[in-house]
Motif scaffolding. Structure first.
Motif, PDB file in Angstrom:
ATOM      1  N   VAL A 103       3.938  -0.687   3.862  1.00  0.00           N
ATOM      2  CA  VAL A 103       3.330   0.619   3.588  1.00  0.00           C
ATOM      3  C   VAL A 103       4.421   1.630   3.247  1.00  0.00           C
ATOM      4  N   ALA A 104       4.137   2.486   2.285  1.00  0.00           N
ATOM      5  CA  ALA A 104       5.013   3.611   1.966  1.00  0.00           C
ATOM      6  C   ALA A 104       4.187   4.892   1.956  1.00  0.00           C
ATOM      7  N   VAL A 105       4.795   5.982   2.401  1.00  0.00           N
ATOM      8  CA  VAL A 105       4.182   7.308   2.351  1.00  0.00           C
ATOM      9  C   VAL A 105       5.045   8.174   1.435  1.00  0.00           C
ATOM     10  N   VAL A 106       4.434   8.729   0.403  1.00  0.00           N
ATOM     11  CA  VAL A 106       5.172   9.536  -0.574  1.00  0.00           C
ATOM     12  C   VAL A 106       4.710  10.983  -0.458  1.00  0.00           C
ATOM     13  N   ASP A 107       5.582  11.829   0.054  1.00  0.00           N
ATOM     14  CA  ASP A 107       5.261  13.251   0.189  1.00  0.00           C
ATOM     15  C   ASP A 107       6.563  13.996   0.452  1.00  0.00           C
ATOM     16  N   PRO A 108       6.807  15.119  -0.220  1.00  0.00           N
ATOM     17  CA  PRO A 108       8.057  15.854   0.028  1.00  0.00           C
ATOM     18  C   PRO A 108       8.093  16.538   1.387  1.00  0.00           C
ATOM     19  N   VAL A 109       6.922  16.694   2.029  1.00  0.00           N
ATOM     20  CA  VAL A 109       6.841  17.369   3.321  1.00  0.00           C
ATOM     21  C   VAL A 109       6.320  16.389   4.357  1.00  0.00           C
ATOM     22  N   GLY A 156       6.039   0.216  10.561  1.00  0.00           N
ATOM     23  CA  GLY A 156       7.279   0.059   9.814  1.00  0.00           C
ATOM     24  C   GLY A 156       7.194   0.645   8.423  1.00  0.00           C
ATOM     25  N   ALA A 157       6.412   1.715   8.277  1.00  0.00           N
ATOM     26  CA  ALA A 157       6.207   2.313   6.964  1.00  0.00           C
ATOM     27  C   ALA A 157       7.479   2.987   6.461  1.00  0.00           C
ATOM     28  N   VAL A 158       7.637   2.991   5.168  1.00  0.00           N
ATOM     29  CA  VAL A 158       8.752   3.664   4.502  1.00  0.00           C
ATOM     30  C   VAL A 158       8.280   5.047   4.072  1.00  0.00           C
ATOM     31  N   LEU A 211       0.842  -1.193   0.000  1.00  0.00           N
ATOM     32  CA  LEU A 211       0.000   0.000   0.000  1.00  0.00           C
ATOM     33  C   LEU A 211       0.878   1.244   0.000  1.00  0.00           C
ATOM     34  N   ALA A 212       0.628   2.164  -0.932  1.00  0.00           N
ATOM     35  CA  ALA A 212       1.339   3.439  -0.958  1.00  0.00           C
ATOM     36  C   ALA A 212       0.343   4.564  -0.734  1.00  0.00           C
ATOM     37  N   LEU A 213       0.674   5.447   0.203  1.00  0.00           N
ATOM     38  CA  LEU A 213      -0.115   6.648   0.442  1.00  0.00           C
ATOM     39  C   LEU A 213       0.595   7.790  -0.279  1.00  0.00           C
ATOM     40  N   VAL A 214      -0.055   8.342  -1.283  1.00  0.00           N
ATOM     41  CA  VAL A 214       0.519   9.455  -2.033  1.00  0.00           C
ATOM     42  C   VAL A 214      -0.124  10.736  -1.507  1.00  0.00           C
ATOM     43  N   GLY A 215       0.679  11.544  -0.835  1.00  0.00           N
ATOM     44  CA  GLY A 215       0.172  12.685  -0.094  1.00  0.00           C
ATOM     45  C   GLY A 215       0.121  12.327   1.382  1.00  0.00           C
ATOM     46  N   GLY A 216       0.689  13.200   2.227  1.00  0.00           N
ATOM     47  CA  GLY A 216       0.804  12.860   3.646  1.00  0.00           C
ATOM     48  C   GLY A 216       0.085  13.809   4.569  1.00  0.00           C
ATOM     49  N   GLY A 217      -1.010  14.441   4.104  1.00  0.00           N
ATOM     50  CA  GLY A 217      -1.753  15.393   4.915  1.00  0.00           C
ATOM     51  C   GLY A 217      -2.780  14.737   5.815  1.00  0.00           C
ATOM     52  N   GLY A 218      -3.912  15.425   6.011  1.00  0.00           N
ATOM     53  CA  GLY A 218      -4.923  14.941   6.936  1.00  0.00           C
ATOM     54  C   GLY A 218      -5.501  13.591   6.575  1.00  0.00           C
ATOM     55  N   ALA A 219      -5.853  13.387   5.294  1.00  0.00           N
ATOM     56  CA  ALA A 219      -6.468  12.118   4.890  1.00  0.00           C
ATOM     57  C   ALA A 219      -5.521  10.952   5.120  1.00  0.00           C
ATOM     58  N   ALA A 220      -4.260  11.105   4.708  1.00  0.00           N
ATOM     59  CA  ALA A 220      -3.288  10.025   4.894  1.00  0.00           C
ATOM     60  C   ALA A 220      -3.002   9.796   6.369  1.00  0.00           C
TER      61      ALA A 220
END
Length: 413
Positions: free
Chosen positions: A36-42, A110-112, A10-19
């Motif tokens: 799990v991976a979280v992709v966001d520059p911030v 253990g998300a990346v 599972l990849a979360l693209v965007g790391g704001g409120g919804a993620a």
């Protein structure tokens, strides 16, 4: 930053409120063994927004709340109406504890975390690849949850904005009533096209969020927001020379009947505003984001695809489209519209309707509280608009969803 692509479930693209809500829900549902991976520059931290919502007390959000109220005020030029909310309550949640909880959930899962902007998503039906804007591959995932802001799939027939500015005001002596929140105060000067209101969310007798909001087609200038806030503070009898502005909050949220598809491709799911979580007639978003997160986590815990239900029933999206058209074309007065809504329905029904969880019978009761003849004109105008739009896309028109119809319940997903 990872030099080679990461393979995850599972990849979360965007790391704001919804993620952040999804990460917390995955932890709460004890989803284990999920890559799990979280992709966001911030990496979101601290206070950058405030959510206000209603719900039943006793949830796992309670320890994170800044304040909650069992009754709220709705104010017009005619007077003040106190709305008892039981069994619901109105609550304030600031972003910092949500981001902190998400960070802790991320650690336990253990998300990346990939600190890069996401560009194109390529879905072949079996896997999704996430690349950065230059085309460099970042992630390969079984599923992608994409919460990045984006416009609707096509422009709406009516497109407004909920736009606002709020001041966090601190007083040296008791000034606010922490037991009394103002949900909507319509004594503010009304725009030529739209509706405006102020509200007050007190955290203590010396600290409160005072905000000015408009539902209208375009945002204001910075000086105009500040002037509106000064005017509203004067209506409240606040002496700004004796108060300190500790923080300023701004926001612009779409209010449109344009469609936000929740599943643009087989293994990409959109969340938040991009996934239809924003209520078109009000701009309210948080409760639907919370539902989406819980449904995603529950599905993954049960071994099902992480696809939440549509944020709102199709009949509600139709009602919102009609209400937006009526307000935009001047068929109804905005203040009168909301005043009648609260005056002719129990507070719990209104709040549940705004959250999109009322039954068809309750929806009919809400509709009966609106001005009949002007809204009938808006219904007919909306039907004609839908037909014209359909004919431009498809020579074979389909019926307009009707209130209470089961077919309409899936529209707009």
């Amino acid at each position: 930053m990872h030099a080679s692509p990461v393979d995850v479930d599972l990849a979360l693209v965007g790391g704001g409120g919804a993620a952040s809500l999804v990460l917390a829900a995955l932890d709460r549902h004890r989803v284990s063994g999920l890559r799990v991976a979280v992709v966001d520059p911030v990496h979101k931290r601290g206070q950058d927004r405030t959510w206000a919502f209603w719900g039943v007390p006793g949830t796992d959000l309670d320890p994170l709340l800044s304040a909650s109220w069992s009754r709220v005020d709705v104010v017009t030029a005619a007077g003040r109406r106190v709305l008892p909310l039981a069994p619901l309550r109105y609550a304030m949640l600031r972003s910092a504890p949500v981001y902190d909880r998400a960070a802790e959930a991320e650690r336990r899962l253990g998300a990346v975390r990939i600190g890069a902007p996401a560009g194109e998503l390529t879905d072949d039906g079996e896997r999704v690849t996430v690349a950065d804007p230059t085309g460099r591959l970042l992630v390969r995932a079984d599923w992608v949850l994409d919460s990045r802001p984006r416009p609707p799939r096509r422009p709406g027939r009516t497109s407004w904005l909920q736009h606002f500015r709020g001041w966090w005001l601190e007083a040296a002596r008791p000034t606010f009533d922490p037991q009394r929140a103002v949900l909507m105060d319509f004594r503010t000067p009304q725009p030529a096209r739209g509706v405006s209101f102020g509200y007050v969310l007190p955290v203590s007798d010396r600290y409160a969020l005072v905000e000015y909001t408009e539902f209208s087609p375009a945002p204001l200038s910075d000086p105009a927001y500040d002037a509106a806030l000064r005017g509203y503070a004067a209506l409240l009898g606040l002496d700004l020379t004796a108060l300190t502005v500790r923080e300023v909050e701004n926001g612009v949220i779409p209010m449109t009947d344009g469609p936000f598809p929740g599943r643009p491709s087989p293994r990409v799911v959109r969340l938040g505003t991009a996934g239809g979580a924003t209520r078109p007639s009000t701009g309210f978003t948080f409760s639907a984001m919370l539902r989406q997160a819980d449904q995603v986590a529950a599905a993954l815990a049960a071994g099902r695809p992480p696809v939440p239900a549509p944020a709102y029933p199709g009949r509600h999206l139709w009602m919102d489209a009609v209400a937006l058209r009526a307000l935009d074309r001047g068929h109804v007065d905005g203040v009168e519209f909301f005043e009648r809504l609260f005056d002719r329905n129990p507070p719990e029904r209104v709040l549940r309707f705004l959250d999109g969880v009322t039954s068809p019978a309750e929806d009919l009761a809400v509709m009966r509280s609106s001005p009949l003849l002007p809204m009938t004109g808006a219904v007919l105008g909306d039907a004609v608009g839908r037909l014209r739009a359909r004919l431009r896309r498809d020579p074979t028109p389909t019926p307009v969803p009707q209130v209470g119809s089961r077919a309409g319940d899936q529209a707009g997903s």
